[in-house]
Design an enzyme around this catalytic site. Structure first.
Site, PDB file in Angstrom:
ATOM      1  N   ASP A  56      51.111  -3.627  24.820  1.00 38.17           N
ATOM      2  CA  ASP A  56      51.427  -4.340  26.040  1.00 38.17           C
ATOM      3  C   ASP A  56      51.272  -3.423  27.251  1.00 38.17           C
ATOM      4  OD1 ASP A  56      52.434  -6.602  27.427  1.00 38.17           O
ATOM      5  OD2 ASP A  56      54.361  -5.586  27.591  1.00 38.17           O
ATOM      6  N   THR A  89      48.610  -8.114  32.100  1.00 37.01           N
ATOM      7  CA  THR A  89      48.898  -6.858  32.784  1.00 37.01           C
ATOM      8  C   THR A  89      47.769  -5.845  32.599  1.00 37.01           C
ATOM      9  OG1 THR A  89      50.191  -6.137  30.870  1.00 37.01           O
ATOM     10  CG2 THR A  89      51.404  -7.119  32.667  1.00 37.01           C
ATOM     11  N   THR A  90      47.202  -5.793  31.394  1.00 38.09           N
ATOM     12  CA  THR A  90      46.121  -4.833  31.164  1.00 38.09           C
ATOM     13  C   THR A  90      44.909  -5.214  31.997  1.00 38.09           C
ATOM     14  OG1 THR A  90      46.953  -4.777  28.904  1.00 38.09           O
ATOM     15  CG2 THR A  90      44.920  -3.599  29.335  1.00 38.09           C
ATOM     16  N   ASP A 382      55.435 -12.745  26.268  1.00 33.59           N
ATOM     17  CA  ASP A 382      54.234 -13.053  27.056  1.00 33.59           C
ATOM     18  C   ASP A 382      53.786 -14.484  26.786  1.00 33.59           C
ATOM     19  OD1 ASP A 382      54.296 -10.460  27.871  1.00 33.59           O
ATOM     20  OD2 ASP A 382      52.333  -9.884  27.090  1.00 33.59           O
TER      21      ASP A 382
HETATM   22  P1  ADP Z   1      46.438  -8.487  28.962  1.00 34.00           P
HETATM   23  O1  ADP Z   1      47.533  -7.484  29.075  1.00 34.00           O
HETATM   24  O2  ADP Z   1      45.510  -8.419  30.149  1.00 34.00           O
HETATM   25  O3  ADP Z   1      46.912  -9.863  28.657  1.00 34.00           O
HETATM   26  P2  ADP Z   1      45.400  -8.486  26.297  1.00 34.00           P
HETATM   27  O4  ADP Z   1      45.323  -7.283  25.417  1.00 34.00           O
HETATM   28  O5  ADP Z   1      46.411  -9.510  25.986  1.00 34.00           O
HETATM   29  O6  ADP Z   1      45.549  -7.969  27.765  1.00 34.00           O
HETATM   30  O7  ADP Z   1      43.952  -9.135  26.294  1.00 34.00           O
HETATM   31  C1  ADP Z   1      43.646 -10.269  27.037  1.00 34.00           C
HETATM   32  C2  ADP Z   1      42.157 -10.536  26.981  1.00 34.00           C
HETATM   33  O8  ADP Z   1      41.759 -10.809  25.637  1.00 34.00           O
HETATM   34  C3  ADP Z   1      41.808 -11.767  27.795  1.00 34.00           C
HETATM   35  O9  ADP Z   1      40.649 -11.506  28.550  1.00 34.00           O
HETATM   36  C4  ADP Z   1      41.545 -12.813  26.719  1.00 34.00           C
HETATM   37  O10 ADP Z   1      40.627 -13.802  27.146  1.00 34.00           O
HETATM   38  C5  ADP Z   1      40.980 -11.990  25.613  1.00 34.00           C
HETATM   39  N1  ADP Z   1      41.108 -12.647  24.306  1.00 34.00           N
HETATM   40  C6  ADP Z   1      42.221 -13.072  23.688  1.00 34.00           C
HETATM   41  N2  ADP Z   1      41.942 -13.650  22.498  1.00 34.00           N
HETATM   42  C7  ADP Z   1      40.605 -13.599  22.367  1.00 34.00           C
HETATM   43  C8  ADP Z   1      39.682 -14.020  21.345  1.00 34.00           C
HETATM   44  N3  ADP Z   1      40.114 -14.609  20.246  1.00 34.00           N
HETATM   45  N4  ADP Z   1      38.369 -13.787  21.560  1.00 34.00           N
HETATM   46  C9  ADP Z   1      37.946 -13.169  22.678  1.00 34.00           C
HETATM   47  N5  ADP Z   1      38.753 -12.737  23.647  1.00 34.00           N
HETATM   48  C10 ADP Z   1      40.052 -12.950  23.511  1.00 34.00           C
HETATM   49 MG    MG Z   2      47.839 -10.568  26.992  1.00 30.21          MG
END
Ligand code: ADP
Ligand code: MG
Length: 544
Positions: A56, A89-90, A382
Site C-alpha cells: 500500500d 496512492t501509488t 481501500d
Molecule cells: P494504487 O495505490 O495506485 O491503487 P495499486 O497497486 O492498487 O496502486 O494498483 C492500481 C493499478 O493496477 C490501477 O492502474 C489498476 O487499473 C491496475 N489493475 C488492477 N487490477 C488489474 C488487472 N487485473 N489487470 C490490469 N491492471 C490492473
Molecule cells: Mg489500489
C-alpha cells in the site's frame, strides 16, 4: 536520494530545482515497484523493530523515515489521495514523480518554471474534464459491477486470495450503510462500517455481522452472556470508588473504624449498582474499570457487565443499540439506554451485539497471523472506500492503464491548441500520464515500450477502453475484463499529483535553518532571492 540530517545550507535556482526534483523522484521510485496486481511488497522495519509487510503506497511512505522536506511533500500527495479517495496512492505518487522528471528536461532546455507550471495546470484541468467524458455511468445497484470495483482494488494485495468472498462482504457492507438522500442520490456513511480483525483462522472465514463485535470477556463468570432485546447501558466513567485527588491518610484508632470505612466504600459501590439496576439495564458496557466488589454485585443482579471497552467500540455501540453514552451513574436518563441482542461466541471469546434496526455492520476479517490480517485490513479498507465512492458517484473507468493512455492521447491533441512554451509542458504532462501503463508492464515483467506502442495504437484506433491485462500481457478491453476503478479517485490523483509537482517547481531557493544568520543575510542584501521568491509565490498562487 533521501537526505537525512543535513547541516544548514542554501541552494538556488537550478541547483535548488534539481535537488528538489531528485528528492521527490526518489520517493516516487520507492513505491513504483508495488504498482498493480503484479507489484511487489515492501518490508518495513521501524526503529522499534516492528515489521510491516505491505503493498500500500501510503503505508509505505508513512512508515519510511523520510527526513527531506521536498520528499515529505510527495508523501502528502499519498496522504491526500488516501483521505480523499481511499485508493490510488501509488498512482498519484508515481504520476507526481514522472511529472517532475519530465519537468526537469524542460528546465534543462531553459524553459522557465512558470511556463511549465502553467502548462501542467492547463493539462491537468483538461485531463480531469476528459476523465468525466471517458467515465461510464453505472447503476449503483449493480451488484456485480460493484464487486468488480472491489476486486480491482484488492488485486495484488494480501486480500487477493479470497477476493471473491471479500468483495461480496465489502459490497454488502457498503449497501447496508447506504441511504438515499432526498434528491435521490446515494449517501454512504462508512462510519457505520467497523472493520475488526482476528488472527488464528483463515481469511476465507471472514464474515459480515449486523451490529458490533466486542472482543472482551464478561467481568464475572456468573453473568448471563446471551440476552435477547436487552437494555444496553453505555458508560464512559469507571464504576469504582472515586479516588481523591490528594493522598489521604486514614487515622484509625480501632478495628471498628476500619470496618466502618470499608462498609462505606461498599455502600458507595452498592449504590452505583443499584442505580444501574434501577435504570433497567440488562447489560453495561463500560469504557473504564469496574471495581471487584461492583462486579460481584452486578453478577448477583444478573446484569452482564464488560469493562475497558475501547472508546471507538463504545461510540459504535451507541449507533448499533441506539443508546447515548452516560457519564454520571447517579443520574441516568432512562432515554439513554438502547436495545440490542447480545450473544457470545466462546470459541472466539467475542460478544456479538446486534441492534434492532441494524444501524451498523462489522466486517470481521480473519487471517492466520498478524501480518496477514494487517495487510488484509489495508486492502479491504481501500476496497470499502472505492465501492462507497462508486455507489455515491456512479462513475467508473476502465483500469489497467486504459484511461491513462486515452487521457495522454487527448491531452496531446489539446496541446496543439496551447501556444508558447506552455505547449511543451502540456505535452510533457501527456507523456507523464503514460507512467501508469509503463510501470504496470514493467512490474509484470513485460516489455514496457512494446506494450505502450500497442496500447497507443489501440487508442488511435478508437478503442478507448484498451488497457493491459497484466496476467497475459495482452491489450484488452479492461472494462469488459472487469478491471474497473472509480472515476473520482483518478480525478483526485491527477489533481494532487499536479499540485505537488507545481509546488516543487515553484521553489527556486532553499534556505535551511541554522547558519543563515551569517551567510543568508549577505545573500539577501543582494536583493533578488528573497524579493524574487515572494513575488513569484504571490503571482502563482492562483495557478495551483
Ligand atoms: P494504487 O495505490 O495506485 O491503487 P495499486 O497497486 O492498487 O496502486 O494498483 C492500481 C493499478 O493496477 C490501477 O492502474 C489498476 O487499473 C491496475 N489493475 C488492477 N487490477 C488489474 C488487472 N487485473 N489487470 C490490469 N491492471 C490492473
Ligand atoms: Mg489500489
Amino acid at each position: 536520494m533521501i537526505i537525512l540530517g543535513e547541516d544548514s545550507q542554501r541552494m538556488k535556482d537550478r541547483d535548488a530545482q534539481s535537488h528538489n526534483i531528485s528528492a521527490a523522484r526518489a520517493v516516487a521510485e520507492a513505491v513504483r515497484s508495488t504498482l498493480g496486481p503484479k507489484g511487489m511488497d515492501k518490508m518495513l522495519v521501524s526503529s522499534m523493530g516492528d515489521v510491516t509487510i505491505t503493498n500500500d503506497g501510503v503505508t509505505i511512505l508513512q512508515e519510511m523515515d523520510i527526513d527531506n522536506p521536498t520528499a515529505s511533500m510527495i508523501v502528502e500527495v499519498a496522504e491526500t489521495q488516501e483521505d480523499e479517495a481511499g485508493d490510488g496512492t501509488t498512482t498519484a505518487v508515481a504520476l507526481a514523480g514522472e511529472l517532475l522528471k519530465n519537468a526537469e528536461d524542460l528546465l534543462e532546455q531553459d524553459i522557465h518554471p512558470t511556463a511549465v507550471i502553467k502548462g501542467f495546470h492547463l493539462a491537468s484541468e483538461k485531463a480531469r474534464e476528459e476523465v468525466d467524458d471517458i467515465a461510464e455511468n453505472v447503476d449503483p445497484d449493480d451488484y456485480e459491477l460493484l464487486k468488480k470495483v472491489a476486486e480491482t482494488s484488492m488485486t495484488g494485495k494480501g486480500a487477493e486470495l479470497n477476493k471473491d468472498l471479500l468483495a461480496e462482504l465489502i459490497v454488502d457492507a457498503v449497501k447496508a450503510v447506504t441511504v438515499e438522500a432526498d434528491d435521490g442520490s446515494n449517501v454512504v456513511d462508512l462510519d457505520f462500517v467497523k472493520v475488526e480483525t482476528q488472527t488464528g483462522r483463515s481469511a476465507g472465514e471472514s464474515e459480515l455481522l449486523n451490529g458490533a463485535v466486542i472482543d472482551k470477556d464478561p467481568v464475572h463468570p456468573d453473568m448471563p452472556t446471551d440476552l435477547e432485546d436487552a437494555s444496553v447501558l453505555l458508560v464512559d466513567e469507571p464504576i469504582e470508588i472515586e479516588e481523591t485527588d490528594v493522598d489521604a491518610e486514614l487515622q484509625l484508632s480501632s478495628p471498628d473504624q476500619l470496618q466502618q470505612f470499608l462498609d462505606s466504600e461498599e455502600e458507595q459501590l452498592r449504590e452505583k449498582v443499584e442505580a444501574i439496576k434501577a435504570s433497567g439495564a440488562d447489560v453495561v458496557f463500560c469504557q473504564k474499570g469496574i471495581d471487584d466488589m461492583a462486579q460481584h454485585f452486578l453478577a448477583k443482579e444478573g446484569i452482564l457487565a464488560v469493562r475497558r471497552v475501547k472508546k471507538s467500540d463504545i461510540k459504535f455501540l451507541r449507533e448499533v443499540a441506539g443508546a447515548s453514552i452516560v457519564s454520571d451513574l447517579d443520574d441516568i436518563d432512562p432515554e439513554a439506554l438502547g436495545t440490542a441482542t447480545i450473544s457470545r461466541s466462546e470459541d472466539d471469546e467475542l460478544f456479538y451485539v446486534e441492534g434492532d434496526d441494524a444501524h451498523g455492520v462489522t466486517l470481521l476479517l480473519r487471517g492466520s497471523t498478524k501480518h496477514v490480517v494487517d495487510e488484509l485490513e489495508r486492502g479491504v479498507g481501500d476496497a470499502l472506500d472505492v465501492v462507497a465512492t462508486t455507489v455515491g458517484d456512479g462513475r467508473v473507468l476502465p483500469g489497467g492503464g486504459a484511461v491513462e493512455v486515452e487521457l495522454a492521447r487527448r491531452v496531446r491533441d489539446y496541446a496543439d491548441s496551447v501556444s508558447g512554451r506552455e505547449q511543451l509542458a502540456v505535452e510533457a504532462f501527456a507523456d507523464s500520464l503514460e507512467v501508469v501503463p509503463r510501470v504496470l508492464a514493467e512490474n509484470s515483467g513485460l516489455d514496457a515500450i512494446d506494450t505502450l506502442v500497442e496500447l497507443r495504437a489501440a487508442h488511435e484506433d478508437g478503442q478507448v477502453r484498451a488497457g493491459l491485462n497484466v496476467f497475459t500481457g495482452d491489450v484488452v478491453d479492461t472494462f469488459d475484463a472487469g478491471v474497473v476503478e472509480p472515476a473520482h479517485a483518478k480525478e483526485q490523483a491527477l489533481a494532487s499529483a499536479t499540485e505537488a509537482a507545481n509546488l516543487v517547481l515553484k521553489i527556486d531557493d532553499i534556505i535551511a535553518a541554522g547558519d543563515l544568520s551569517t551567510g543568508g543575510d549577505d545573500d539577501e542584501a543582494g536583493g533578488p532571492p528573497a524579493g524574487g521568491m515572494g513575488g513569484m509565490g504571490g503571482g502563482m498562487g492562483g495557478m495551483m
